[in-house]
Design an enzyme around this catalytic site. Structure first.
Site, PDB file in Angstrom:
ATOM      1  N   TYR A 293     -12.276   7.237 -12.560  1.00 47.11           N
ATOM      2  CA  TYR A 293     -12.386   5.755 -11.936  1.00 47.11           C
ATOM      3  C   TYR A 293     -12.856   4.747 -12.770  1.00 47.11           C
ATOM      4  CZ  TYR A 293     -13.656   2.439  -8.153  1.00 47.11           C
ATOM      5  OH  TYR A 293     -13.600   1.455  -7.356  1.00 47.11           O
TER       6      TYR A 293
ATOM      7  N   ASP B 229       0.714  -1.160  -0.002  1.00 44.88           N
ATOM      8  CA  ASP B 229       0.046  -0.043   0.120  1.00 44.88           C
ATOM      9  C   ASP B 229       1.027   1.190   0.009  1.00 44.88           C
ATOM     10  OD1 ASP B 229      -2.124   1.949   0.620  1.00 44.88           O
ATOM     11  OD2 ASP B 229      -3.284   0.106   1.202  1.00 44.88           O
ATOM     12  N   ASN B 230       0.473   2.324  -0.346  1.00 46.10           N
ATOM     13  CA  ASN B 230       1.236   3.568  -0.383  1.00 46.10           C
ATOM     14  C   ASN B 230       0.502   4.602   0.554  1.00 46.10           C
ATOM     15  OD1 ASN B 230      -0.892   4.396  -2.241  1.00 46.10           O
ATOM     16  ND2 ASN B 230       0.527   5.763  -3.531  1.00 46.10           N
TER      17      ASN B 230
ATOM     18  N   LYS C  84     -10.921   1.602 -14.339  1.00 47.66           N
ATOM     19  CA  LYS C  84     -11.457   0.113 -14.013  1.00 47.66           C
ATOM     20  C   LYS C  84     -11.815  -0.715 -15.516  1.00 47.66           C
ATOM     21  CE  LYS C  84     -11.047  -0.186  -9.351  1.00 47.66           C
ATOM     22  NZ  LYS C  84     -10.113  -0.948  -8.780  1.00 47.66           N
TER      23      LYS C  84
ATOM     24  N   THR D  15      -4.835   6.423   0.220  1.00 41.34           N
ATOM     25  CA  THR D  15      -6.390   6.419   0.908  1.00 41.34           C
ATOM     26  C   THR D  15      -6.323   5.307   1.852  1.00 41.34           C
ATOM     27  OG1 THR D  15      -7.106   5.176  -1.217  1.00 41.34           O
ATOM     28  CG2 THR D  15      -7.580   7.483  -1.173  1.00 41.34           C
ATOM     29  N   GLY D  16      -5.509   4.421   1.808  1.00 41.58           N
ATOM     30  CA  GLY D  16      -5.425   3.595   3.051  1.00 41.58           C
ATOM     31  C   GLY D  16      -4.800   3.999   4.352  1.00 41.58           C
TER      32      GLY D  16
ATOM     33  N   LYS E 211       2.719 -12.747 -14.252  1.00 43.57           N
ATOM     34  CA  LYS E 211       3.054 -13.544 -15.344  1.00 43.57           C
ATOM     35  C   LYS E 211       4.516 -14.008 -14.848  1.00 43.57           C
ATOM     36  CE  LYS E 211       4.124 -12.654 -20.281  1.00 43.57           C
ATOM     37  NZ  LYS E 211       5.473 -11.716 -20.408  1.00 43.57           N
TER      38      LYS E 211
ATOM     39  N   TYR F 165      -4.275 -10.217 -21.022  1.00 42.69           N
ATOM     40  CA  TYR F 165      -3.246 -10.973 -20.550  1.00 42.69           C
ATOM     41  C   TYR F 165      -3.752 -12.534 -20.121  1.00 42.69           C
ATOM     42  CZ  TYR F 165       0.544  -8.147 -19.270  1.00 42.69           C
ATOM     43  OH  TYR F 165       1.755  -7.375 -19.414  1.00 42.69           O
TER      44      TYR F 165
ATOM     45  N   LYS G 206      -3.675   6.181 -12.859  1.00 42.90           N
ATOM     46  CA  LYS G 206      -2.491   5.415 -12.913  1.00 42.90           C
ATOM     47  C   LYS G 206      -2.543   4.032 -12.237  1.00 42.90           C
ATOM     48  CE  LYS G 206       1.389   7.800 -12.514  1.00 42.90           C
ATOM     49  NZ  LYS G 206       2.369   8.978 -12.024  1.00 42.90           N
TER      50      LYS G 206
END
Ligand code: UDP
Length: 313
Positions: free
Chosen positions: A146, A32-33, A150, A36-37, A106, A160, A92
């Protein structure tokens, strides 16, 4: 037992997911950065021998030592108030972040899960929304950062899966609530509960006739775990199909908190969806999942959480 990377692990859903996975005996790397967490969401996991916290922005290159069995991408601002403030980070994390994490999956031959959203349906013209509905999104509106991030993340995940044969899962999460919702994230559940228990006016946006349906977080986490362990690669809706208007919801909060707050109306935010309700036929049939926690039961737990938070402050 698996070794699992959870991005956004210090967020609301992410922290419940980390806790659940540890209880199942798995090893969890939480990334996490904290944009918002919040570290207090994972404080109780910090000493756990199978839990590691890594402070990192997933939009930048990610390197993890050792094997990984699963990569669960839950990092993203998710409340309208948050993503309106930080639209570029939101775009981002859904684009560059998803690309980095798919590349990591992968490389490690890990299964991948994208936490997607009911916002991919935009302001839906079909109600309830089945997974087969393509949505009605304004790409250049204020919520577009947003919704489109998504939608792009879903497209990249499927690419992928198709090109690199990665085992990928997409969960479309509808409105979810519970303890560790952020009091000030602007979303309707924490907003109304906090207004009600503080005796402040309850701010209903617009006429309050817009609908939502609210899923308690433990139900959601069980559904996510079932999906991780399934063979499904197409998107799956998870949410509670009990639909109500925001005005009805305000009444419910006032009743459960025994509050004297009165309802006031504020302008409806731009592009606020008029209706939202998951069609969970697929999850019921293919995952044998449906929500178990009633709205009253879930709200009581959430109200208790916020009362406790208030007493600490
Ligand atoms: N809402 C409201 N008052 C508030 C916060 C939200 O009436 O103080 C409404 C909002 O306009 C929307 C619904 O509640 O129609 C759910 O909003 P939320 O921000 O929780 O998330 P959304 O479901 O729109 O992503």
């Amino acid at each position: 037992m698996a070794r699992i990377l959870v991005t956004g692990g210090a967020g609301f859903i992410g922290s419940h997911l980390c806790e659940f996975l540890l209880a199942k005996g798995h090893e969890v790397i939480c990334m996490d950065n904290l944009i918002t967490g919040n570290q207090t969401n994972i404080q109780h996991l910090m000493g756990h021998p199978k839990f590691t916290y890594v402070d990192h922005d997933v939009s930048k290159h990610i390197s993890i030592e050792g094997p990984l069995d699963f990569v669960l991408h839950f990092a993203s601002p998710a409340s309208p108030v948050d993503y309106l403030k930080i639209p570029i980070q939101t775009l981002k994390v859904g684009s560059l972040g998803t690309h980095n994490l798919l590349g990591l999956s992968k490389d490690k031959k890990a299964k991948f899960m994208l936490a997607s959203t009911s916002e991919v349906y935009g302001d839906p013209l079909v109600n309830p929304q089945p997974e087969t509905y393509w949505g009605n999104v304004n790409p250049v509106g204020v919520r577009g950062c947003y919704d489109e991030s998504k939608r792009f993340a879903e497209a990249l995940t499927m690419a992928y899966h198709r090109i690199h044969k990665l085992d990928t899962k997409i969960v479309r999460i509808f409105n979810t609530y519970g303890p560790r919702n952020r009091a000030n994230d602007g979303r309707v559940v924490p907003a109304f509960i906090n207004q009600a228990i503080r005796g402040q006016d309850i701010t209903v946006f617009g006429d309050g006739k817009q609908t939502r349906s609210f899923c308690y977080v433990s139900d959601l986490i069980e559904g996510i775990y079932k999906l991780i362990n399934s063979k499904i690669n197409d998107p799956v809706n998870l949410g509670n199909p009990q639909e109500m208007t925001i005005l009805q919801f305000a009444g419910e909060i006032i009743k459960l908190t025994k509050s004297r707050s009165k309802i006031v109306h504020k302008p409806l935010p731009i592009d606020d969806p008029h209706v939202r309700c998951p069609d969970i036929t697929k999850a019921k049939k293919e995952l044998n999942w449906e929500p178990k926690v009633s709205l009253q039961e879930g709200l009581k737990k959430t109200i208790d959480f916020f009362r406790e938070e208030m007493s600490k402050a």
